[in-house]
Design a protein around this motif. Structure first.
Motif, PDB file in Angstrom:
ATOM      1  N   SER A 162      -8.759 -66.401 -27.255  1.00 44.57           N
ATOM      2  CA  SER A 162      -8.947 -67.751 -27.191  1.00 44.57           C
ATOM      3  C   SER A 162      -9.543 -68.234 -25.557  1.00 44.57           C
ATOM      4  O   SER A 162      -8.972 -67.362 -24.819  1.00 44.57           O
ATOM      5  CB  SER A 162      -7.823 -68.544 -27.707  1.00 44.57           C
ATOM      6  OG  SER A 162      -6.716 -68.432 -26.871  1.00 44.57           O
ATOM      7  N   GLY A 164      -7.663 -70.237 -23.983  1.00 39.40           N
ATOM      8  CA  GLY A 164      -6.544 -70.040 -23.249  1.00 39.40           C
ATOM      9  C   GLY A 164      -6.026 -68.823 -22.694  1.00 39.40           C
ATOM     10  O   GLY A 164      -5.617 -68.685 -21.526  1.00 39.40           O
ATOM     11  N   MET A 165      -6.184 -68.047 -23.726  1.00 42.41           N
ATOM     12  CA  MET A 165      -5.948 -66.674 -23.383  1.00 42.41           C
ATOM     13  C   MET A 165      -6.810 -66.113 -22.033  1.00 42.41           C
ATOM     14  O   MET A 165      -6.547 -65.282 -21.250  1.00 42.41           O
ATOM     15  CB  MET A 165      -6.183 -65.541 -24.539  1.00 42.41           C
ATOM     16  CG  MET A 165      -4.748 -65.943 -25.692  1.00 42.41           C
ATOM     17  SD  MET A 165      -5.136 -65.483 -27.072  1.00 42.41           S
ATOM     18  CE  MET A 165      -4.506 -63.699 -26.843  1.00 42.41           C
ATOM     19  N   LEU A 191      -9.171 -76.717 -21.813  1.00 45.64           N
ATOM     20  CA  LEU A 191      -8.141 -76.516 -22.717  1.00 45.64           C
ATOM     21  C   LEU A 191      -7.329 -77.231 -23.543  1.00 45.64           C
ATOM     22  O   LEU A 191      -7.407 -78.498 -23.033  1.00 45.64           O
ATOM     23  CB  LEU A 191      -7.145 -75.347 -22.110  1.00 45.64           C
ATOM     24  CG  LEU A 191      -7.620 -74.198 -21.246  1.00 45.64           C
ATOM     25  CD1 LEU A 191      -6.638 -73.611 -20.536  1.00 45.64           C
ATOM     26  CD2 LEU A 191      -8.697 -73.240 -22.241  1.00 45.64           C
ATOM     27  N   THR A 195      -1.916 -75.872 -24.548  1.00 40.01           N
ATOM     28  CA  THR A 195      -2.071 -74.533 -23.910  1.00 40.01           C
ATOM     29  C   THR A 195      -2.097 -74.962 -22.311  1.00 40.01           C
ATOM     30  O   THR A 195      -1.369 -74.314 -21.424  1.00 40.01           O
ATOM     31  CB  THR A 195      -3.568 -74.058 -24.210  1.00 40.01           C
ATOM     32  OG1 THR A 195      -3.644 -74.254 -25.524  1.00 40.01           O
ATOM     33  CG2 THR A 195      -3.870 -72.733 -23.752  1.00 40.01           C
TER      34      THR A 195
ATOM     35  N   ASP B 280      -1.454 -70.392 -28.092  1.00 41.54           N
ATOM     36  CA  ASP B 280      -2.920 -70.530 -28.362  1.00 41.54           C
ATOM     37  C   ASP B 280      -2.962 -70.826 -29.942  1.00 41.54           C
ATOM     38  O   ASP B 280      -2.350 -70.340 -30.695  1.00 41.54           O
ATOM     39  CB  ASP B 280      -3.425 -69.230 -28.033  1.00 41.54           C
ATOM     40  CG  ASP B 280      -3.215 -69.003 -26.718  1.00 41.54           C
ATOM     41  OD1 ASP B 280      -3.895 -69.499 -25.827  1.00 41.54           O
ATOM     42  OD2 ASP B 280      -2.466 -68.107 -26.245  1.00 41.54           O
ATOM     43  N   ARG B 296       2.390 -71.259 -35.426  1.00 43.34           N
ATOM     44  CA  ARG B 296       2.887 -71.929 -34.144  1.00 43.34           C
ATOM     45  C   ARG B 296       4.253 -72.392 -34.291  1.00 43.34           C
ATOM     46  O   ARG B 296       4.818 -72.935 -33.495  1.00 43.34           O
ATOM     47  CB  ARG B 296       1.594 -72.592 -33.590  1.00 43.34           C
ATOM     48  CG  ARG B 296       0.563 -71.978 -33.374  1.00 43.34           C
ATOM     49  CD  ARG B 296      -0.637 -72.912 -32.864  1.00 43.34           C
ATOM     50  NE  ARG B 296      -0.319 -73.066 -31.676  1.00 43.34           N
ATOM     51  CZ  ARG B 296      -1.390 -74.168 -30.860  1.00 43.34           C
ATOM     52  NH1 ARG B 296      -1.919 -75.010 -31.712  1.00 43.34           N
ATOM     53  NH2 ARG B 296      -1.034 -74.397 -29.608  1.00 43.34           N
TER      54      ARG B 296
END
Ligand SMILES: Nc1ncnc2c1ncn2[C@@H]1O[C@H](COP(=O)(O)OP(=O)(O)OP(=O)(O)O)[C@@H](O)[C@H]1O
Ligand SMILES: Nc1ncnc2c1ncn2[C@@H]1O[C@H](COP(=O)(O)OP(=O)(O)OP(=O)(O)O)[C@@H](O)[C@H]1O
Ligand code: SF4
Ligand code: SF4
Ligand SMILES: [Mg+2]
Ligand SMILES: [Mg+2]
Lengths: 338, 342
Positions: A162, A164-165, A191, A195, B280, B296
């Motif tokens: 993603s 954010g990753m 983002l 995140t 995420d 989540r």
């Protein structure tokens, strides 16, 4: 203790041919204290990225550094080193190793057909010969620092991660060579809010753990309230205020800083005092005479229109405004601009 | 209670990638909501949550895969052609990217004249110019003579966004769907566009669907109105704006609120973002089964993985969570009283 980096009268010029010339960074001076978290805040086009790119000497054409000094203080040395006097090869040596940067929008610039592991290896090898195994070990360490699972991420292609990753992978990459100074250009802008909050926490953790010197570039004042120790406010290519975070938010001295805080809606508190800053940022090819902020400033007078204020000392902080004492005394800008 | 202008009943929209591809994206999933005449509804959600798609469903630009869109009680997709055209006039979409939305080789006046003539709002060129000038004044581009003959590239981002609003006003709409109207504008100028929207709502009684990822600007515009919070295509919490913010119940909304940066160091440092199982968000093309937030959610139980929770509660505050009543409440206010900026 000497600061890590002293930026003095830095100037970056863009030569736009028949469209004229502009100084995107115009006489900027500030210190980055060793092991401190500093934020550079300004609106779009104020010159944040250009300043940062100048620090690592990667200003893109048609821009060039047209003046100033970048005084780098090696620990234990009595004389600083001016980074602007280094040869290109010497400077290349120092990038990543001394100064690393996470570029604006870079999470979309990872090589799409290369696994993360290979990209990390290549990054290190292009600067420093080192066995694969050692690099991978270091990579895993850095990935853990940004709360990513190395066994999973190293094998992945960018599209499998993603946004954010990917951003965290880039932060991990920037840490590979254990830089002294880490520059992050809008690392959380694209983002999700959730995140973003976690990445900011991670950055603060890393900064504290490693004693890194960090410079965070952002347009969002709220983002710096929690993370930065010191804040630099940039307007139209110049620093207009420089203060410890607490002091800045308790009492902004520059009308622009004040205007920004007053212009941004918030979740808590009263909204009735909110008002926009009138007008817009100037065309840098023809900046207004005197104080660059005067066409938008509720305090402006004849002096402001003629005389350019300098960034002067204001007791542990600096501000570029003829009337900062008066501004500091008023709680809010009461009258909307005529 | 004001009359309902637009109502969505269990509306879903599924995108398919290519003709034969089996990959489906349910961008909007069983959404019900109403917009009253003259009301303001803020639709808040993160990237990929389906806000734009929902906005286009409201504006009649997408036909729902399932469910109904009602305009003053009539089904949009079965009404006669005249009513449909009337609807298309009454509901105007304003894009986030004002530059892309304006024709670069047309002057501002030409951009305004076309819809005025097409919808017979004026009889001739002279009237069109007068009306265009009035509209520019209405959106704060004064004096209008300064702007009428300019091209889009000669204006700033904020000014272009105002032109888009003026163009929407040419046809005297009843609803403006404003999709992230300020996200591409300088921070210092955002408030002025929000103020303009608020004024159009108050003075002209135009209803507003404000689409954003930013709860703070939503509050500025819609605090007296309604709030709907979207997550992966679904509405997870909605109701009267104040009521929802006073007592946010869905864990996603709580997490979101705890993560929003606060421009006051003392308050900001006292608040930590809520701890989630995963930082995420998942790929919106493959939403998790059951409650879409469950991977989540710190409160997830077995039922959450299996059964999607329904939106339940009184009309002024509804939540879609199996454990809405059990999970601890979360409050925006904190021990530290904020500075005037926060
Ligand atoms: N490649 C370029 N060519 C011409 N001018 C440029 C170029 N890059 C930057 N500039 C000029 O430099 C100014 C500062 O740009 P810069 O990207 O540093 O701003 P910024 O503060 O990082 O903005 P943003 O928040 O949008 O990233 C701009 O106003 C622009 O006029
Ligand atoms: N025309 C399309 N074809 C296929 N998929 C689409 C299309 N438009 C949107 N989607 C998908 O639908 C989902 C919702 O998208 P949408 O643009 O409505 O989200 P959004 O909330 O507006 O996001 P953003 O904040 O980024 O604007 C996403 O997964 C997106 O990839
Ligand atoms: S110098 Fe004058 S115009 Fe500039 S910020 Fe201060 S009061 Fe405003
Ligand atoms: S339904 Fe379950 S997983 Fe979904 S938000 Fe509520 S507690 Fe969390
Ligand atoms: Mg930038
Ligand atoms: Mg969208």
């Amino acid at each position: 203790m000497k600061p890590l980096l002293q930026v003095r009268d830095l100037r970056v010029t863009f030569d736009l041919g028949r469209h004229g010339r502009l100084n995107a960074v115009d006489g900027v001076s500030f210190d980055l204290a060793r092991g401190e978290f500093t934020a550079l805040v300004g609106e779009s086009g104020s010159g944040k990225s250009t300043t940062a790119l100048a620090l690592i000497r990667l200003v893109p054409l048609p821009g060039f550094i047209s003046g100033g000094r970048l005084l780098w203080w090696e620990e234990g040395q009595r004389e600083p080193l001016d980074l602007l006097r280094l040869s290109d090869a010497q400077m290349r040596e120092r990038r990543w190793r001394d100064i690393a940067m996470v570029f604006q929008g870079a999470q979309n610039a990872l090589n799409p057909v290369m696994r993360i592991a290979e990209q990390m290896i290549e990054t290190v090898r292009s600067h420093h010969p080192m066995p694969r195994g050692e690099i991978l070990e270091r990579a895993a360490q850095c990935l853990r620092m940004v709360r990513l699972e190395p066994s999973r991420v190293l094998r992945a292609y960018p599209h499998e991660l993603s946004g954010g990753m990917r951003q965290r992978v880039l932060i991990a990459m920037s840490l590979l060579m254990s830089p002294r100074l880490l520059i992050l250009d809008e690392p959380t802008t694209a983002l999700d809010v959730i995140t973003q909050a976690h990445i900011l926490e991670i950055l603060r953790e890393i900064q504290e753990q490693l004693g890194l010197t960090m410079l965070l570039l952002t347009h969002d004042l709220a983002v710096v309230a929690k993370t930065a120790r010191r804040v630099l406010i940039m307007y139209a290519g110049q620093i207009v205020e420089d203060a410890p975070t607490e002091a800045l938010f308790a009492a902004p001295y520059h009308p622009y800083t004040r205007g920004l805080l007053q212009a941004v809606p918030t979740l808590r508190g009263d909204l009735t005092g909110k008002r926009p800053i009138p007008g817009g940022p100037p065309d840098l090819r023809h900046p207004p005479p005197g104080c660059r902020f005067h066409p938008r400033c509720p305090y402006a007078d004849e002096t402001c229109r003629r005389v350019e204020p300098t960034l002067e000392d204001a007791g542990g902080r600096r501000v570029a405004c003829h009337y900062w004492q008066r501004v500091a005394r008023t709680v809010l800008v009461q009258e909307p601009h005529e | 209670m004001q009359q309902t202008l637009i109502a969505l009943e269990e509306v879903s929209l599924i995108f398919r990638r290519g003709w034969l591809s089996r990959e489906r994206v349910e961008a909007v999933s069983r959404v019900s909501l109403t917009i009253p005449e003259g009301g303001i509804l803020a639709l808040v959600g993160e990237t990929g949550s389906g806000k734009t798609t929902l906005g286009k469903l409201v504006a009649g630009l997408y036909r729902p895969t399932q469910g109904r869109v009602l305009f003053r009680g009539q089904n949009l997709w079965t009404m006669d052609r005249r009513s449909f055209l009337e609807y298309r006039r009454a509901v105007q979409l304003v894009h986030q990217d004002a530059f892309a939305a304006l024709n670069p080789v047309r002057t501002i006046y030409q951009s305004l004249k076309a819809p005025l003539l097409r919808h017979r709002m004026v009889r001739n060129g002279r009237e069109a110019r007068e009306r265009a000038a009035e509209l520019l004044e209405r959106v704060g581009l004064t004096p209008p003579e300064l702007f009428l003959d300019k091209y889009p590239h000669q204006l700033s981002g904020g000014q272009r966004q105002r032109v888009l609003l003026a163009r929407a006003l040419t046809v005297q709409p009843r609803l403006i769907v404003a999709d992230e109207p300020v996200s591409m504008i300088d921070v210092s100028l955002r408030l002025s566009i929000l103020q303009l929207l608020r004024e159009l709502n108050r003075r002209l009684g135009i209803a507003i669907l404000y689409i954003t990822h930013d709860l703070a600007t939503a509050r500025y515009l819609a605090e007296e109105g309604q709030l709907a919070v979207m997550y992966l295509g679904q509405i997870v919490e909605q109701g009267a704006f104040r009521k929802v913010l006073e007592n946010p119940c869905h864990p996603y909304l709580q997490a979101l609120l705890s993560a929003i940066p606060i421009p006051d160091p003392r308050v900001a440092r006292a608040i930590r973002p809520m701890t989630l199982q995963e930082i995420d968000p998942p790929d919106p093309r493959r939403p998790p089964p059951g409650c879409r937030f469950h991977p989540r959610c710190p409160y997830a139980q077995r039922i959450c993985r299996e059964i999607p929770p329904a939106l339940e509660g009184p009309a002024d505050h509804q939540v879609a969570c199996h454990f809405a009543r059990e999970i601890p409440s979360w409050r925006l206010s904190s021990a530290v009283s904020p500075s005037p900026w926060a």
